[in-house]
Design a protein around this motif. Sequence first.
Motif, short mmCIF file in Angstrom:
data_model
loop_
_atom_site.label_atom_id
_atom_site.label_comp_id
_atom_site.label_asym_id
_atom_site.label_seq_id
_atom_site.Cartn_x
_atom_site.Cartn_y
_atom_site.Cartn_z
N SER A 67 -10.44 7.55 -2.31
CA SER A 67 -9.22 7.39 -3.09
C SER A 67 -8.57 6.04 -2.82
N ALA B 282 -5.00 4.23 -2.33
CA ALA B 282 -3.62 4.54 -2.01
C ALA B 282 -2.66 3.64 -2.78
N ASN B 283 -1.50 4.18 -3.10
CA ASN B 283 -0.46 3.38 -3.76
C ASN B 283 0.26 2.50 -2.76
N GLN B 284 0.33 2.95 -1.48
CA GLN B 284 0.98 2.17 -0.45
C GLN B 284 0.36 2.49 0.90
N LEU B 285 0.58 1.57 1.86
CA LEU B 285 0.07 1.72 3.21
C LEU B 285 1.22 1.65 4.20
N SER C 165 -3.29 5.76 7.10
CA SER C 165 -2.59 6.17 5.88
C SER C 165 -3.50 6.24 4.66
N LEU C 166 -4.75 5.80 4.81
CA LEU C 166 -5.67 5.85 3.67
C LEU C 166 -6.13 7.26 3.36
N GLN C 167 -6.05 8.17 4.32
CA GLN C 167 -6.50 9.55 4.08
C GLN C 167 -5.35 10.52 4.28
N LYS D 57 -8.32 2.12 -10.09
CA LYS D 57 -8.92 3.38 -9.66
C LYS D 57 -10.13 3.72 -10.52
N TYR E 288 -2.74 -5.21 -0.83
CA TYR E 288 -1.42 -4.64 -0.61
C TYR E 288 -0.51 -5.72 -0.04
N TYR F 108 2.62 -2.26 -0.43
CA TYR F 108 2.44 -1.63 -1.73
C TYR F 108 1.31 -2.29 -2.51
#
Length: 331
Positions: free
Chosen positions: A171, A173-176, A329-331, A160, A237, A181
Amino acid sequence: MSIEEILKQQYDQMTSKLSAPPDLDAHVIALIAAEANKERGSHLMKRTFGARRNLRLIVGIMMIALLLSGFGFTAQKLLFHKEQGMIQTEVWTTSDLSLDETLKTNIQESLDAVKRQLQADEQAIVYIAALENSKHPLYKQNPLLSVSKRSVIADLEAWKNTIHAAGIRESIANQLDDQFYFQGGKEEPAFGGMLSAVDLDQLGSLRDEALKENKNYAWMLRHPDEDLPMDIYTTIYTNGSGEHIYVQMDHSKEKVKLKLTSPDHIIHDRLDINGVEALYMEQEGFLFSTTGIIRELSWMPEDLDSVLIRVLTDSKSISKDQLIRAAHSLQ
């Protein structure tokens, strides 16, 4: 036979006997790059893409084209065009661009052999004799490829920080989609590589080396170009089955035009991702993945004028719908 027909026949006979040196294209591109540097302040270059934009434009086009097909071709059909912020994107298709399976295997084996010899974070220019000896004129003119062994940053916070230090506000993401992951991040494209006009000028020496040693390929280390018009960051991921989705951010540092060229059997669609138009593309016979499959969803967020986001996979079992869910899921 009329005089016009006789002259035309003689002209055709003469032109059929003419040929250019095989390294002329790379040499001409290098000359263009040199002139671009000389004419740093010219009105023409400011009108197109600013100082030294000719060189940067060549680099930008090649960098992105390599991700999809590795090559560009003149007999093309425009599939998609969009201009937003600092990035202008064009997607073209052309016929008869598919790689023969034997040739594709030959190229992959050569690239893998070079990669095994690289140290961490090294990059290489690779001359592929099979490309220059192929029937398609496009491949004959582009026998240089790129391979690298960039380090993967496995710590999420460190990755990051790398993204934010580059000036990208998007941003990470930690997971999608509740299944994939964070595994790591790398400062290069998800697939393929990049070449500059300076790299192309090495064609002659690499060809000579391959011929002298009677080898299918020849390679040399390349030095990272800090002055490229675009930086590329890829977040990796993975799920429990070991499949991967890649989120690639193409960060433009100046105004560029990106041209993607692909075989005409490409599957494509226009979608909506969080209120923004996105382009979906799917292709078989992809050179730079082990499965031969590539699926990609790309868009440019409305609040960003210099970042193009791509969600990609080369896993056969990851569907278009899964990529769409991952993108949302990115936003």
